[in-house]
Write a protein that holds these residues in place. Structure first.
Motif: not given
Length: 638
Positions: A436-440, A478-483, A487-490, A495-500
């Motif tokens: 994943r390039d990042a996770v929201v 861009i992965g999706l997850g819950w706040l 998020p799982a690492p690479a 760590p994978v870059p995270v947006a919220v």
């Protein structure tokens, strides 16, 4: 029993396995008993690891007098009821068994397998807040929270536990897993939030749940008309709708002996589903994912191999749910004839595997054609629901890999190829991590409030579309997850870059954060936020790819010892070419419309690959690796 999974679903179904497993459905109640043994042996030879089967309550109940609740599981009244004998045949064939006793099973069985008496005037119907009654063949389904229905349900399930499972439970018997309910409790885990069971018993359960959470004001409103509910009450109903389903799973699980794993089956939901059904599904995930059971999904939301919208819905649903496939179409041709040809089910299986499923589901693995009136659905009831009864004439799932009696059909080729690929390379696939390039990370309050939204696009629906668009336009996943989850690492532990995305009053957000009002239209804000976040990400490291026409989608997974798995998918009606770079000297993949290919590499060298079998009169996928034509015959010849 509510165990916390300590392994993957594949590991629970086949202990010690290091690869994804194949689960094939065999509806014994639609097949002549004389064919059971040969069919099961042939399914094992085609690569099926575990056979699954529903148990229709109405089919096994034999009590002829009012109040007589006896059952036949040994063939004493009808040889086709001998499910105990079926388990012995499965064990002899080297198959594990996943049993699915309901109580409601759907499975195109009359009333979802329930006895007629439960769908009549003597029981409380399953009725939503919107007033709509959930029906099957035009008859009202009962609320499974009705105490009288619960008592009858427990009689049925306890009989299955005592007379079928107890003597055949793992680890000493073939029954490796039990499915709790079906698609929630009775096909409700993906319904809009106002269609959730709101019978008097359900309302009382909701009030008790609110009281237990220290919310007396909302509890006082729980049994009132929904027009009097506050926004807080509505949001709590969204959350409780998942707990109501999990509570029923708990009741079912407690009736069975320990040994078999517990599995729940939750359908995916289309991103564009009406009445914010995607948000209702997502709101239930708080309870579903925290239940402690293995959670799988069904895929009845279009065809990702041919429909870009369906591809996007599968992408978002599996990313958010993190689930395994437990029911996928390998033979229903009601709306799409391509499901009877191997390219389509193999495409869909590869997509789920690249997204992290540890299972392949083949529903059904055998086209059966011998059943009687207890199973057959009422034609007048079908017509009342706008369904042509001719669709339900034998055989059941005409495009399945196997025909009853053992003959191979077209999809047998796809099943054989897929099973051979997993046998040779599945351990590398299962040991890798999705790149994943990042996770929201999404605040759960957004779908809990969005489930009630009836105008405009919800934040979650807009975000899901934007994730798919990023994959198409830029090749970024861009992965999706819950706040509330980390998020799982690479694969390399970084760590994978995270947006919220938070719920609240907008304003004052820092980089990579956005606050949006819960329950209001996104109005493009979620899509714009994701695009800006993606544009600010550092340039990707490692091998990447380009597509000639922007039709293909590419996913990849990374594992230890230089393992990399690349999946290319073309869910459009025109051909595309994917070009990649890397230590292997580069590669080019010609990808026809509706096709997919998975490449397994180690330290840049091609280890193996599998392409969907070509459609009739179509050009197959072709791979050039490092300047040389790659040969897929090592898998194709199996």
């Amino acid at each position: 029993m509510s165990p916390t999974p300590r392994t993957t679903l594949a590991g629970a179904l086949v202990p010690g396995t290091t690869r994804p497993v194949v689960v094939g459905e065999y509806p014994y109640y639609r097949a002549a008993p004389a064919n059971w043994g040969a069919d099961l042996r042939e399914l094992r030879a085609l690569g099926v690891d575990v056979v699954s089967c529903y148990l229709p309550w109405r089919f096994h109940e034999t009590g002829a007098q009012e109040g007589d609740r006896s059952f036949d599981f040994t063939g004493k009244t009808d040889p086709q009821c001998d499910v105990v004998g079926l388990l012995e045949l499965a064990a002899a064939a080297g198959l594990g068994v996943l049993l699915k006793p309901g109580p409601f099973i759907h499975a195109e069985v009359q009333l979802g397998g329930l006895p007629d008496r439960l769908c009549g005037p003597g029981h409380t119907p399953y009725q939503g807040l919107d007033g709509a009654v959930l029906t099957s063949q035009g008859k009202p389904l009962p609320s499974l929270l009705d105490p009288a229905v619960q008592a009858e349900t427990e009689t049925w399930l306890k009989a299955v536990a005592d007379e079928v499972v107890a003597g055949a439970a793992a680890p000493h018997g073939p029954v490796v897993a039990l499915q709790l309910g079906n698609e929630g409790t009775c096909g409700d885990a993906h319904l809009p939030v106002d269609a959730q069971d709101a019978s008097p018993a359900a309302r009382r359960a909701f009030a008790r749940w609110l009281t237990g959470r220290g919310l007396p004001d909302e509890a006082a409103l729980a049994t009132e008309d929904v027009s009097r509910w506050t926004s807080a009450t509505r949001q709590q109903w969204s959350r409780w709708s998942g707990h109501a389903i999990v509570d029923l799973w708990d009741r079912i699980s407690a009736l069975f002996p320990e040994g078999p794993a517990r599995l729940a089956n939750v359908p995916l939901t289309a991103v564009g589903a009406p009445r914010a059904a995607l948000d209702a599904w997502a709101a239930r995930q708080r309870a579903v994912q925290g239940s402690g059971y293995f959670v799988g999904h069904t895929e009845w939301i279009g065809n990702p191999a041919r429909e870009t919208e369906a591809f996007g819905s599968h992408l978002a649903g599996i990313l958010l749910g993190g689930t395994d496939v437990v029911e996928a179409n390998w033979g229903f041709t009601w709306t799409d004839e391509s499901f009877a040809r191997p390219a389509t089910p193999v495409f869909n299986a590869l997509l789920a595997l690249l997204l992290g499923s540890t299972t392949v589901s083949v529903y059904t693995a055998c086209a059966t054609e011998n059943w009687g009136p207890l199973v057959d659905m009422d034609p007048d009831g079908l017509r009342a629901e706008g369904v042509d009864p001719a669709l339900h004439a034998p055989p059941y799932t005409p495009g399945a890999p196997l025909a009853e009696g053992g003959a191979h059909q077209a999809n047998a080729q796809g099943l054989r190829l897929l099973a051979a690929f997993l046998e040779r390379h599945g351990d590398l696939l299962a040991g890798s991590v999705l790149d994943r390039d990042a996770v929201v990370l999404v605040d759960r309050a957004l779908p809990e409030a969005g489930a009630w939204q009836r105008t405009g696009r919800t934040v979650l629906a807009e975000l899901a579309d934007a994730v798919h668009r990023q994959l198409v336009d830029s090749g970024r996943l861009i992965g999706l997850g819950w706040l509330d989850e980390r998020p799982a690492p690479a694969a390399d532990g970084t760590p994978v870059p995270v947006a919220v995305l938070r719920a609240g009053h907008p304003g004052g957000d820092g980089p990579g954060e956005l606050t949006l009002p819960a329950g209001e239209s996104a109005d493009g804000a979620a899509a714009a936020f994701l695009a800006a976040f993606a544009d600010a990400l550092p340039a990707p490291a490692g091998p990447r790819w380009t597509t000639a026409h922007g039709r293909a989608r590419v996913l990849s997974r990374s594992g230890p010892d230089g393992v990399r798995v690349i999946g290319a998918f073309n869910p459009t009606d025109a051909d595309d070419r994917v070009t990649g770079t890397g230590t292997g000297g580069g590669w080019t993949l010609d990808l026809p419309a509706g096709s997919a290919a998975v490449l397994v590499t180690r330290d840049g060298a091609l280890v193996g690959w599998l392409a969907t079998p070509e459609e009739p009169s179509a050009t197959p996928a072709a791979l050039v690796w490092g300047g040389e034509q790659a040969d897929a015959t090592r898998v194709r010849a199996s």
